[in-house]
Enzyme design. Structure first.
Site, mmCIF file in Angstrom:
data_model
loop_
_atom_site.group_PDB
_atom_site.id
_atom_site.type_symbol
_atom_site.label_atom_id
_atom_site.label_comp_id
_atom_site.label_asym_id
_atom_site.label_seq_id
_atom_site.Cartn_x
_atom_site.Cartn_y
_atom_site.Cartn_z
ATOM 1 N N CYS A 1 0.799 -1.227 0.000
ATOM 2 C CA CYS A 1 0.000 0.000 0.000
ATOM 3 C C CYS A 1 0.833 1.279 0.000
ATOM 4 O O CYS A 1 0.272 2.371 -0.088
ATOM 5 C CB CYS A 1 -0.938 0.002 1.205
ATOM 6 S SG CYS A 1 -2.099 -1.385 1.197
ATOM 7 N N CYS B 1 0.335 2.484 6.582
ATOM 8 C CA CYS B 1 0.749 1.111 6.844
ATOM 9 C C CYS B 1 0.711 0.335 5.537
ATOM 10 O O CYS B 1 0.132 0.787 4.552
ATOM 11 C CB CYS B 1 -0.179 0.460 7.873
ATOM 12 S SG CYS B 1 -1.909 0.439 7.337
#
EC number: 2.3.1.155
Length: 466
Positions: free
Chosen positions: A139, A459
């Site tokens: 991500c 994250c």
């Protein structure tokens, strides 16, 4: 990854976890930066580093982020990435020939266009002499694209880099089973009819079972949603708290969309369909409606649901970053200066989504700032429970002392400065493209609100973060 953003008040550089520094006035063709009186009263120290080139964001755009399976479902990833590149060219009017390098992030790669940056660049009309490569870091892939570009510019290898990312969850690769793949490859090598018949005699119906991709950790075999549910439980984050935070995200995103604040979104004329002009996942509901949904991962007692999780999203983003002297020479007023960034990694089983807690103090200390100095926080919202668990970890002396090796807690970001134009829960999360959205959201918020420093954090799978 985490970054800091700074608002500029004169034509000198500034900061970043990303430390970025922002120009007071809108992008224009003037070579000087001038401060407004209101902005001058807000001015703090600069975070420029001696003998290091200043790297600036000229501007950034993104296609509308759409729920997977909607308007982009018949496209390929490079089609969406190309749209972002064309939107950036139109927004900035940068001559294609001055771009030295193009870097894109992506997570689930289309086999036919594994270097999607190169294919999108060629499709957007960039010279075949302009190098392009693709990075992947879950991500934070777009963040990796940006920081790679920063390194190229800071080192003097390049003056102008386009960084971005793309994800198309509407058409993810679905593989044959390993046994079927092996048989097909062996059949391709077989030279005689007898060899082919011998191989075919070994075929079994279960060979036809496909291998579906999953948002799961390879090292633990646990889905990210399951991990988020466990994390929420570990930090005693209730279902109600998660639903309330998700409702906040959707409500703020709707308000920002209605007020025209999401200026990084560029229209995209989808071939054979209508022009898409806005994100389609923003759907404010009610706590009563959200409470009716069943747990999505840990059943029947889990607290993570479809309502308080980010959704599978299609979309692309692109940013134009330059050496400051190059940008000024070309008549641009930078939106942001990129300064510092920090990548961290944790245990992918029990701390998969806690990266922002670890990265935030490191980048602040590196930049010589505190939480109180930050005017705009932009954190990636994978799940409401993930955000709220990070809040609790950051606000805990016990966690800081027992897990982070710190004497005192990191501190809690004020909600009035946090994701105030919505976040990934509402705007969407194309895995490879979110990083650029976060940076541009922080930059545009600082310009709108007269702030100086912004901090970006996200994250990622593997227990990594920036």
């Amino acid at each position: 990854m985490t970054s800091i953003l700074t608002y500029t008040f004169k034509n000198l550089p500034s900061t970043s976890k990303w430390a970025l520094r922002f120009s007071v006035r809108p992008l224009s063709c003037s070579s000087q930066l001038r401060a407004t009186p209101a902005a001058q009263t807000k001015s703090k120290k600069t975070l420029a580093k001696p003998n290091i080139r200043n790297v600036v964001v000229v501007d950034g755009v993104r296609t509308p982020f759409l729920l997977s399976g909607t308007s982009y479902k018949d496209l390929m990833p490079h089609d969406v990435a190309r749209a972002a590149l064309l939107g950036l060219l139109h927004r900035t009017s940068v001559p294609k020939e001055v771009v030295d390098y193009i870097i894109f992030g992506t997570v689930i790669q289309e086999v036919k266009t594994s270097n999607v940056a190169r294919e999108a660049a060629l499709g957007a009309g960039f010279s075949d002499k302009t190098p392009a490569h693709t990075v992947t870091m879950a991500c934070i892939s777009a963040n990796q694209a940006m920081t790679t570009g920063v390194g190229l510019i800071a080192s003097g290898q390049c003056d102008v880099v386009v960084a971005g990312g793309v994800e198309l969850m509407s058409d993810v690769p679905i593989r044959h089973s390993r046994k079927m793949r092996k048989m097909l490859l062996d059949l391709n090598k077989a030279k005689t009819l007898g060899q082919r018949l011998s191989l075919l005699s070994k075929f079994r119906l279960n060979f036809l079972s496909p291998e579906l991709p999953a948002v799961a950790e390879f090292s633990t075999s646990e889905t990210m949603g399951h991990s988020a549910d466990r994390l929420a439980a570990a930090f005693a984050v209730s279902r109600t708290e998660q639903d309330e935070y998700a409702l906040r995200s959707h409500s703020l995103a709707k308000k920002a969309q209605d007020e025209g604040l999401l200026s990084d979104v560029v229209p995209f004329k989808v071939p054979g369909k209508d022009t898409v002009t806005k994100d389609n996942g923003i759907r404010p509901s009610s706590l009563e409606q959200m409470a009716k949904l069943k747990p999505a991962f840990i059943k029947p007692y889990g607290t993570v649901t479809a309502a308080n999780s980010s959704f599978l999203t299609d979309g692309a983003s692109a940013m134009l970053i330059m050496a400051e002297e190059k940008a000024l020479a070309m008549g641009y007023k930078p939106k942001a200066y990129l300064r510092d960034f920090v990548y961290v990694s944790q245990d992918p089983k029990d701390q998969l989504l806690l990266g922002p807690t670890y990265a935030t103090p490191k980048v602040l200390e590196k930049a010589g700032l505190t939480l109180n100095d930050v005017d705009a926080f932009e954190f990636h919202e994978a799940f409401s429970g993930q955000i709220l668990a990070n809040f609790k970890a950051m606000d805990s002396d016990w966690f800081a002392q027992n897990y982070m090796g710190r004497k005192t807690k990191v501190g809690l970001p004020p909600l009035e400065k946090f994701n105030t134009w919505g976040g990934s829960l509402s705007l969407g999360h194309p895995f490879g493209a979110t990083g650029c959205r976060l940076v541009m959201a922080a930059a545009n918020r600082l310009r709108k609100e007269g702030g100086q420093y912004g901090l970006v954090a996200a994250c990622a799978a593997g227990g990594q973060s920036l």
